[in-house]
Write an enzyme that holds these catalytic residues in place. Sequence first.
Site, PDB file in Angstrom:
ATOM      1  N   LYS A   1       3.490 -15.176   1.774  1.00 47.79           N
ATOM      2  CA  LYS A   1       3.804 -16.030   0.625  1.00 47.79           C
ATOM      3  C   LYS A   1       5.315 -16.221   0.596  1.00 47.79           C
ATOM      4  CE  LYS A   1       1.662 -16.946  -2.807  1.00 47.79           C
ATOM      5  NZ  LYS A   1       1.210 -18.277  -3.293  1.00 47.79           N
TER       6      LYS A   1
ATOM      7  N   ASP B   1     -11.819  -9.396   4.326  1.00 48.00           N
ATOM      8  CA  ASP B   1     -13.123  -9.360   3.652  1.00 48.00           C
ATOM      9  C   ASP B   1     -13.708 -10.761   3.572  1.00 48.00           C
ATOM     10  OD1 ASP B   1     -13.250  -6.648   3.211  1.00 48.00           O
ATOM     11  OD2 ASP B   1     -13.747  -6.837   1.088  1.00 48.00           O
TER      12      ASP B   1
ATOM     13  N   TYR C   1       0.827  -1.217   0.000  1.00 45.46           N
ATOM     14  CA  TYR C   1       0.000   0.000   0.000  1.00 45.46           C
ATOM     15  C   TYR C   1       0.858   1.262   0.000  1.00 45.46           C
ATOM     16  CZ  TYR C   1      -4.689  -1.897   0.775  1.00 45.46           C
ATOM     17  OH  TYR C   1      -5.905  -2.511   0.638  1.00 45.46           O
TER      18      TYR C   1
ATOM     19  N   ASP D   1      -2.484 -17.984   0.347  1.00 44.93           N
ATOM     20  CA  ASP D   1      -3.513 -18.576  -0.530  1.00 44.93           C
ATOM     21  C   ASP D   1      -4.130 -19.805   0.140  1.00 44.93           C
ATOM     22  OD1 ASP D   1      -1.072 -19.913  -0.796  1.00 44.93           O
ATOM     23  OD2 ASP D   1      -1.357 -20.391  -2.914  1.00 44.93           O
TER      24      ASP D   1
ATOM     25  N   ASP E   1      -6.071  -7.185   3.771  1.00 43.39           N
ATOM     26  CA  ASP E   1      -7.237  -6.545   3.157  1.00 43.39           C
ATOM     27  C   ASP E   1      -8.159  -7.620   2.582  1.00 43.39           C
ATOM     28  OD1 ASP E   1      -8.830  -4.410   2.123  1.00 43.39           O
ATOM     29  OD2 ASP E   1      -7.933  -4.768   0.154  1.00 43.39           O
TER      30      ASP E   1
HETATM   31  C1  IPM Z   1     -10.344  -1.562   4.010  1.00 41.26           C
HETATM   32  C2  IPM Z   1     -10.652  -0.872   2.722  1.00 41.26           C
HETATM   33  C3  IPM Z   1      -9.531   0.123   2.431  1.00 41.26           C
HETATM   34  C4  IPM Z   1      -8.261  -0.668   2.198  1.00 41.26           C
HETATM   35  C5  IPM Z   1      -9.815   1.096   1.290  1.00 41.26           C
HETATM   36  C6  IPM Z   1     -11.129   1.834   1.471  1.00 41.26           C
HETATM   37  C7  IPM Z   1      -8.695   2.064   1.095  1.00 41.26           C
HETATM   38  O1  IPM Z   1     -10.828  -1.797   1.715  1.00 41.26           O
HETATM   39  O2  IPM Z   1     -10.217  -0.868   5.044  1.00 41.26           O
HETATM   40  O3  IPM Z   1     -10.222  -2.780   4.012  1.00 41.26           O
HETATM   41  O4  IPM Z   1      -8.003  -1.146   1.080  1.00 41.26           O
HETATM   42  O5  IPM Z   1      -7.510  -0.811   3.152  1.00 41.26           O
HETATM   43 MG    MG Z   2     -10.738  -3.818   2.365  1.00 38.68          MG
END
Ligand code: IPM
Ligand code: MG
Length: 368
Positions: free
Chosen positions: A192, A253, A142, A225, A249
């Site tokens: 990884k 999710d 990032y 993975d 990230d």
């Molecule tokens: C998260 C989001 C952020 C990220 C975005 C909104 C920049 O997806 O907090 O997971 O990628 O970190």
């Molecule tokens: Mg995210």
Amino acid sequence: MNTPSLLILPGDGIGQEVMVEVQRIIAWYGDKRDLTFEVSEDLVGGAAYDKHGTPLHDDTMAKAQEVDAVLLGAVGGPKYDDLDFSVKPERGLLRLRKEMDLFSNLRPAQCFDALADFSSLKKELVSGLDIMIVRELTSGSYFGEPRGIFIEDGKRVGINTQRYTEDEIDRVARSAFELARKRDNRLCSMEKANVMESGILWRDVVTEVHAADYADVELSHMYADAGAMQLVRAPKQFDVILTDNLFGDILSDCAAMLTGSLGMLPSASLGAPMENGRPKAMYEPVHGSAPDIMGQGKANPCACILSFAMALRYSFDQGEEATRLETAVEAVLAKGIRTGDLMMADGGTPVSTSQMGDAILAELEASL
Ligand code: IPM
Ligand code: MG
């Protein structure tokens, strides 16, 4: 000690609506539990861009550095999709994380009993699920340099750099081991190392920190993975997962969706201790700005309210009050009171954002 200070940044979309409910909860704690906060509010994301032409004004950044904790709603929306990359709403959020040096991002993925049917996985795989993902938040791909879109031999090339120093790995690993000790004492680190040097270093440093100071914690390593696969195959095998910024990230999710209810999940982003001993901290729901439902009273305020509960626990040393709030949210769900995102085919009582706030406040009252 001085009255603790909170900076509220509702941001965009449903961020503004859910934060209204959090403000009511904060007021309740002032009235009924003698826990008063000095609350200020400011803009971030598209809302800040609209007013100042930047997704985070320098004055807001300075305020964020001064307060005891920041509470953020959400940033972004289709209105801002065509903005230049440098002023996109997300840049405001990333600047806060980076300049406050919030390196340890805690993302619990917890399955509420009343909601186990929402998961896309079989109920028995997720009921009782309680994972904590610790995502490194201020480095890796990032932020690594070089980055950009360049021209090479007349062709464009897009570059981002995965870069970790051993100190960056060391500090986030320590925060994850500390957390593991307060939970089931197990940590699985994901990278990884089979294809990336940064992954080899990650594994080495985590192993060293473990041997030096946390040998009592059960440590395992997994390629990221395979970790994703295991998260979907048998998620309850995990307690704390430690991983880098980009893998974190994605994996968070994935873990969030296992619980079936993105609208329920809070997060905490923590940095080094400040002079008063509290960590630099920002709390935010995992869900985004949900522009499709904004302004309709449909948003689920629970994730943001639970983020405030995390603030009570991690910034203000009010673990019991945090539990009180979490228990209130659980009780409301158990009664079948649901915002639209949580409605099931077999019913439940559909409520608006503010009615959800009412119901949680009623449970808090009942807890006294
Ligand atoms: C998260 C989001 C952020 C990220 C975005 C909104 C920049 O997806 O907090 O997971 O990628 O970190
Ligand atoms: Mg995210």
